[in-house]
Scaffold this active site. Structure first.
Site, PDB file in Angstrom:
ATOM      1  N   GLY A  62       0.842  -1.183   0.000  1.00 31.45           N
ATOM      2  CA  GLY A  62       0.000   0.000   0.000  1.00 31.45           C
ATOM      3  C   GLY A  62       0.879   1.235   0.000  1.00 31.45           C
ATOM      4  N   GLN A  67       3.039   9.923   1.263  1.00 33.65           N
ATOM      5  CA  GLN A  67       4.316   9.196   1.385  1.00 33.65           C
ATOM      6  C   GLN A  67       5.286   9.503   0.248  1.00 33.65           C
ATOM      7  OE1 GLN A  67       2.324   5.196   2.202  1.00 33.65           O
ATOM      8  NE2 GLN A  67       4.152   5.070   3.477  1.00 33.65           N
ATOM      9  N   CYS A 113       5.439   0.022   7.841  1.00 34.78           N
ATOM     10  CA  CYS A 113       5.138   1.139   6.957  1.00 34.78           C
ATOM     11  C   CYS A 113       6.404   1.537   6.200  1.00 34.78           C
ATOM     12  CB  CYS A 113       4.631   2.315   7.799  1.00 34.78           C
ATOM     13  SG  CYS A 113       4.222   3.774   6.837  1.00 34.78           S
ATOM     14  N   LEU A 114       6.281   1.782   4.911  1.00 35.64           N
ATOM     15  CA  LEU A 114       7.452   2.154   4.104  1.00 35.64           C
ATOM     16  C   LEU A 114       8.093   3.455   4.607  1.00 35.64           C
ATOM     17  CD1 LEU A 114       6.177   1.317   0.495  1.00 35.64           C
ATOM     18  CD2 LEU A 114       7.748  -0.029   1.902  1.00 35.64           C
ATOM     19  N   HIS A 155      -5.018   1.274   7.084  1.00 35.81           N
ATOM     20  CA  HIS A 155      -3.656   1.829   7.263  1.00 35.81           C
ATOM     21  C   HIS A 155      -3.426   2.992   6.296  1.00 35.81           C
ATOM     22  CE1 HIS A 155       0.847   1.289   7.990  1.00 35.81           C
ATOM     23  NE2 HIS A 155       0.811   2.073   6.924  1.00 35.81           N
ATOM     24  N   GLU A 156      -3.795   2.789   5.024  1.00 38.96           N
ATOM     25  CA  GLU A 156      -3.579   3.839   4.015  1.00 38.96           C
ATOM     26  C   GLU A 156      -4.519   5.017   4.233  1.00 38.96           C
ATOM     27  OE1 GLU A 156      -0.929   3.645   2.391  1.00 38.96           O
ATOM     28  OE2 GLU A 156      -0.616   1.556   2.939  1.00 38.96           O
ATOM     29  N   HIS A 159      -3.175   7.350   6.620  1.00 38.43           N
ATOM     30  CA  HIS A 159      -2.141   8.231   6.057  1.00 38.43           C
ATOM     31  C   HIS A 159      -2.734   9.536   5.533  1.00 38.43           C
ATOM     32  CE1 HIS A 159       1.773   6.365   6.195  1.00 38.43           C
ATOM     33  NE2 HIS A 159       1.320   5.209   5.761  1.00 38.43           N
TER      34      HIS A 159
HETATM   35 ZN    ZN Z   1       2.195   3.324   5.898  1.00 37.94          ZN
END
Ligand code: ZN
Length: 198
Positions: A62, A67, A113-114, A155-156, A159
């Site tokens: 995701g 991000q 998370c990236l 989760h996204e 963000h």
């Molecule tokens: Zn994330």
């Protein structure tokens, strides 16, 4: 001849997508409430392509627009790298999503998370959601997702609200990762994908 090769280069450049550096924890863009996208506002198709490419390069499932430094209500998901049957066909674009409802039992799962490399932590989320959104062709959709699909979306979705999975961790776990988070925010972390170090 030179003319031909110039022409070919232009076509090639137009088609090629781009890998963005991923913004790390500590960057203020990750804490902003994202704004709605108006149709025609940006080249959504090429942005979405770039986001898929950026996410795949980083082995993510995701990726939300903040991000990559874009404070807009947009995220993509792609579980095709996973063996899991439910996730492997899960590839979608969410534009201007609105989470209508969260339902079902809370269940805990270790999230990562990236933007927060090398940290994982248990997050409890409800098992079912109903979400309204536009897809990449601006078709309005209202869908229900469950289990892991719901979790990735939650989760996204967080963000684009300026929220991160570490916000849900217990006070003890937060204490344990405090130094690591502070190092990440200084750009001190080992990652094999492209990141934006401040
Ligand atoms: Zn994330």
């Amino acid at each position: 001849c030179i003319r031909d090769s110039y022409y070919i280069t232009i076509i090639f450049k137009k088609k090629r997508s781009m890998i963005y550096p991923i913004v790390l924890y500590g960057d203020t863009v990750l804490r902003e409430k994202c704004t709605e996208i108006k149709m025609g506002d940006l080249d959504i198709k090429s942005l979405v392509n770039d986001m898929f490419e950026t996410m795949t390069d980083a082995d993510g499932i995701g990726l939300a627009a903040p991000q990559i430094g874009i404070s807009k209500k947009l995220f993509v998901v792609d579980g095709s790298s996973l063996e899991d049957e439910e996730m492997s066909s899960f590839k979608k674009v969410f534009i201007n999503p609105v989470l209508n409802n969260e339902d079902g039992d809370l269940w805990e799962f270790e999230e990562g998370c990236l933007s927060i490399p090398n940290i994982r932590g248990g997050v409890k989320r409800k098992s079912s959601i109903e979400i309204t959104f536009f897809d990449e062709n601006w078709n309005k959709k209202k869908e229900v997702f469950k289990g892991m699909q719901a979790r990735v979306i939650q989760h996204e979705y967080d963000h684009i609200q300026g929220k991160l999975f570490v916000d849900y961790l217990s006070p003890l776990k937060k204490k344990l990762i405090k130094n690591k988070l502070s190092e990440i925010s200084k750009g001190n972390c080992e990652v094999r994908y492209k990141v934006k170090r401040s």
